[in-house]
Design an enzyme around this catalytic site. Structure first.
Site, mmCIF file in Angstrom:
data_model
loop_
_atom_site.group_PDB
_atom_site.id
_atom_site.type_symbol
_atom_site.label_atom_id
_atom_site.label_comp_id
_atom_site.label_asym_id
_atom_site.label_seq_id
_atom_site.Cartn_x
_atom_site.Cartn_y
_atom_site.Cartn_z
ATOM 1 N N THR A 88 27.783 45.700 48.684
ATOM 2 C CA THR A 88 28.459 45.058 49.825
ATOM 3 C C THR A 88 29.742 45.853 50.086
ATOM 4 O O THR A 88 30.840 45.368 49.781
ATOM 5 C CB THR A 88 28.779 43.580 49.500
ATOM 6 O OG1 THR A 88 29.366 43.505 48.181
ATOM 7 C CG2 THR A 88 27.551 42.723 49.531
ATOM 8 N N PHE A 160 30.362 38.314 36.828
ATOM 9 C CA PHE A 160 31.741 38.552 36.378
ATOM 10 C C PHE A 160 31.858 39.692 35.371
ATOM 11 O O PHE A 160 32.924 39.885 34.784
ATOM 12 C CB PHE A 160 32.320 37.262 35.780
ATOM 13 C CG PHE A 160 32.305 36.107 36.753
ATOM 14 C CD1 PHE A 160 33.242 36.021 37.766
ATOM 15 C CD2 PHE A 160 31.314 35.133 36.683
ATOM 16 C CE1 PHE A 160 33.213 34.972 38.690
ATOM 17 C CE2 PHE A 160 31.273 34.088 37.602
ATOM 18 C CZ PHE A 160 32.222 34.004 38.604
ATOM 19 N N GLU A 163 32.838 46.713 34.265
ATOM 20 C CA GLU A 163 32.252 48.001 33.907
ATOM 21 C C GLU A 163 32.896 48.462 32.596
ATOM 22 O O GLU A 163 34.060 48.194 32.325
ATOM 23 C CB GLU A 163 32.450 49.013 35.026
ATOM 24 C CG GLU A 163 31.595 48.643 36.230
ATOM 25 C CD GLU A 163 31.674 49.634 37.361
ATOM 26 O OE1 GLU A 163 32.005 50.804 37.137
ATOM 27 O OE2 GLU A 163 31.396 49.220 38.506
ATOM 28 N N LEU A 262 47.777 42.094 31.549
ATOM 29 C CA LEU A 262 49.228 42.260 31.672
ATOM 30 C C LEU A 262 49.632 43.708 31.431
ATOM 31 O O LEU A 262 50.791 43.986 31.152
ATOM 32 C CB LEU A 262 49.949 41.347 30.670
ATOM 33 C CG LEU A 262 50.002 39.860 31.005
ATOM 34 C CD1 LEU A 262 50.810 39.109 29.949
ATOM 35 C CD2 LEU A 262 50.593 39.608 32.393
ATOM 36 N N ARG A 263 48.657 44.621 31.524
ATOM 37 C CA ARG A 263 48.993 46.040 31.317
ATOM 38 C C ARG A 263 49.465 46.625 32.649
ATOM 39 O O ARG A 263 48.675 46.861 33.557
ATOM 40 C CB ARG A 263 47.780 46.813 30.794
ATOM 41 C CG ARG A 263 47.388 46.408 29.362
ATOM 42 C CD ARG A 263 46.250 47.267 28.849
ATOM 43 N NE ARG A 263 46.581 48.693 28.811
ATOM 44 C CZ ARG A 263 47.256 49.294 27.844
ATOM 45 N NH1 ARG A 263 47.667 48.609 26.811
ATOM 46 N NH2 ARG A 263 47.507 50.589 27.896
ATOM 47 N N CYS A 272 35.377 46.842 42.673
ATOM 48 C CA CYS A 272 35.453 45.397 42.940
ATOM 49 C C CYS A 272 36.813 44.900 43.425
ATOM 50 O O CYS A 272 36.918 44.380 44.534
ATOM 51 C CB CYS A 272 35.037 44.636 41.695
ATOM 52 S SG CYS A 272 33.308 44.891 41.319
ATOM 53 N N LYS A 331 38.673 53.237 35.084
ATOM 54 C CA LYS A 331 39.099 52.605 33.825
ATOM 55 C C LYS A 331 38.312 53.291 32.725
ATOM 56 O O LYS A 331 37.303 53.951 33.007
ATOM 57 C CB LYS A 331 38.838 51.096 33.836
ATOM 58 C CG LYS A 331 37.359 50.742 33.981
ATOM 59 C CD LYS A 331 37.118 49.260 34.008
ATOM 60 C CE LYS A 331 37.052 48.688 32.620
ATOM 61 N NZ LYS A 331 36.560 47.304 32.591
ATOM 62 N N ARG A 338 34.859 55.009 41.797
ATOM 63 C CA ARG A 338 35.087 54.356 43.086
ATOM 64 C C ARG A 338 36.477 53.713 43.103
ATOM 65 O O ARG A 338 36.820 52.937 42.229
ATOM 66 C CB ARG A 338 34.000 53.309 43.356
ATOM 67 C CG ARG A 338 32.641 53.936 43.627
ATOM 68 C CD ARG A 338 31.568 52.896 43.846
ATOM 69 N NE ARG A 338 31.163 52.255 42.610
ATOM 70 C CZ ARG A 338 30.189 51.338 42.528
ATOM 71 N NH1 ARG A 338 29.555 50.946 43.622
ATOM 72 N NH2 ARG A 338 29.868 50.804 41.373
#
Ligand SMILES: NC(=O)c1ccc[n+]([C@@H]2O[C@H](COP(=O)([O-])OP(=O)(O)OC[C@H]3O[C@@H](n4cnc5c(N)ncnc54)[C@H](O)[C@@H]3O)[C@@H](O)[C@H]2O)c1
Ligand SMILES: O=c1ccn([C@@H]2O[C@H](COP(=O)(O)OP(=O)(O)O[C@H]3O[C@H](CO)[C@@H](O)[C@H](O)[C@H]3O)[C@@H](O)[C@H]2O)c(=O)[nH]1
Length: 434
Positions: A88, A160, A163, A262-263, A272, A331, A338
């Site tokens: 999407t 939820f 990755e 909290l990083r 996302c 990450k 992306r």
């Protein structure tokens, strides 16, 4: 149950392999022949911890036979429930492009026309509230000639997983949300998840499709805003020469705040958070409401790469310099680039006239699609060699172990966007929020 999963990307491949592992018989349907061939050869088409093992266990000639893939939508006919895991993507105005979902629903509907028994369709993709009820169900009905709730069921089951930890997240979730507007679709979704519910005592939220759709955006909006808030606080800390991580550790002790997300640093990327925050902001505006907090979370996020570059500017005239970019994935633990913050960092460096030497343990090939002509290094050491500065864009563990490698830099300036390098003698170190 016999299941079909339409769309075999990060979500579709992961959940197909996991459902096969839970004992279901699963077929992945995808238009990409390379993806289909990989799964049938028992190879994982994406980099995701634990996924290869599951695919190897269940697909290919040596597997249990519970997982296979095809490009043929007719495979749906031999199954009882279909999960739609199609993309999407974001339109220019921030809203979601629903055309792939719509096309998928039409093809699925045409297949269902040839089925005589009950079938449930479950929307797994992230879609704005109302999409299932107002767009996808009518398409399924018109193409199948059947009536939702009578001849087939429609449900919405937001995903939820993250990755990098997708398999673990899916098999040990914090919650399972089952949205449907009829009881049989709810029952089918429950049956699919029952093996998981039985073994992990996972809370199940049963609701209608619109609420299920909204829960997904609320979840992502909340988490993205939490990171933007700690980045805002982190930017303030930097101005006052305070370590934002020490502050974060202290506020995390308040149970109401908690220690996760909290990083502070370069901000959120990925397929996302950026897309989903923009989509719900666009949907809210369309409905006549201005969502100030979420819009501000996006703005805060967008400026972090430029803040990092301005820290670098303070140490070096970047024009003509060689700058190592450590980390390209959005990450650690994934090859997905992306909306990676590294993209904005590289753009900014090139606009300033720098030569970029880029390194990532697994995401280099994917980044080549965005920047074909960077100097892609085979190792962090090679990227750092002769560099006038290094910026850290992804918190891969291996960067924390770098030490003597900095000695090979032309000038050892390190600007860390992810707090992964320790301050040490011999380098000029600048943390983004510490
Ligand atoms: N990636 C994540 O971590 C994540 C987590 C939760 C939810 N989601 C949501 O799940 C959805 C899918 O995301 P993704 O990251 O898995 O996408 P993706 O881009 O990785 O994969 C989508 C797959 O669909 C295939 N496809 C495209 N059109 C098709 C068609 N008409 N028929 C069959 N296959 C087709 C593509 O070839 C691709 O393999 C999105 O709505 C996303 O927002 C993603
Ligand atoms: O304290 C933190 C935590 C994360 N991030 C960044 O936030 C982004 C997203 O990270 P993460 O949430 O771990 O990865 P995703 O795979 O994008 O997962 C998010 O998006 C998925 C798709 O909707 C959801 O399913 C997940 O629940 C949700 O966490 C990355 O760029 C991270 O570097 C930070 O900057 N600081």
């Amino acid at each position: 149950m016999r299941m079909s999963i339409i769309g075999s990307g990060y979500v579709g491949t992961t959940i197909a392999a996991c459902f096969a592992d839970l004992g279901h018989e699963v077929v992945n349907v995808d238009i990409d022949e390379a993806v289909v061939a990989a799964i049938n050869d028992a190879d994982a088409p994406i980099h995701e911890d634990g996924l290869s093992d599951l695919i190897e266990a269940h697909a290919g000639p040596a597997g249990t036979g519970r997982l296979r893939a095809t490009t043929d939508y007719d495979a749906v006919r031999d199954t009882e429930v279909t999960f739609l895991c199609l993309p999407t993507p974001q339109n220019d105005d921030g809203s979601i492009d629903r055309s792939i979902m719509e096309a998928g629903a039409e093809r699925l509907g045409a297949t269902l026309a040839q089925k005589t028994d009950w079938h449930s369709v479950v929307v797994k993709s992230t879609v704005v509230p109302g999409t299932t009820e107002d767009l996808l169900t009518p398409r399924l009905e018109s193409e199948s000639g059947k009536t939702a709730g009578e001849d087939f069921g429609v449900g919405m089951n937001p995903e939820f997983l993250r990755e990098g930890t997708a398999v673990r997240d899916f098999l040990d979730p914090d919650k399972i949300v089952l949205g449907a507007d009829d009881d049989r679709a709810h029952a089918d979704m429950r049956e699919v998840f029952q093996p998981l519910i039985d073994r992990s005592d996972t809370p199940v939220v049963e609701t209608d499709t619109r609420t299920a759709e909204m829960i997904k955006y609320a979840n992502n909006g909340f988490l993205a805003a939490k990171i933007s808030l700690i980045n805002d606080i982190g930017n303030i800390c930097k101005e006052f020469d305070i370590d934002a991580y020490e502050v974060a550790d202290a506020i995390a002790l308040d149970d109401r705040i908690g220690e996760q997300f909290l990083r502070s640093g370069l901000g959120w990327g990925g397929s996302c958070f950026p897309k989903d925050t923009n989509a719900i902001v666009a949907a809210a505006r369309d409905a006549g409401y201005e969502p100030e907090m979420l819009a501000s979370a996006i703005r805060t996020n967008d400026r972090q790469p430029e803040r990092l570059l301005s820290l670098l500017d303070a140490h070096l005239d970047v024009d003509g310099a060689r700058v190592a970019v450590l980390g390209l994935a959005f990450k650690p633990g994934t090859d997905d680039v992306r909306n990676s913050r590294a993209i904005e960092v590289i753009r900014g460096l090139r606009e300033r006239g720098a030569t970029v030497a880029a390194y990532d343990p697994v995401a280099t090939e994917n980044m080549r699609e965005y920047f074909p002509d960077l100097d892609y290094a085979e190792s962090a050491q090679a990227a750092l060699s002769d560099a006038h500065a290094a910026v850290v864009a992804t918190d891969w563990d291996e960067f924390a172990a770098l030490d003597g490698e900095f000695d090979a830099m032309a000038s050892p300036i390190v600007v860390d966007g992810r707090r992964v390098i320790e301050r040490r003698d011999g380098i000029t170190y600048e943390g983004l929020t510490w």
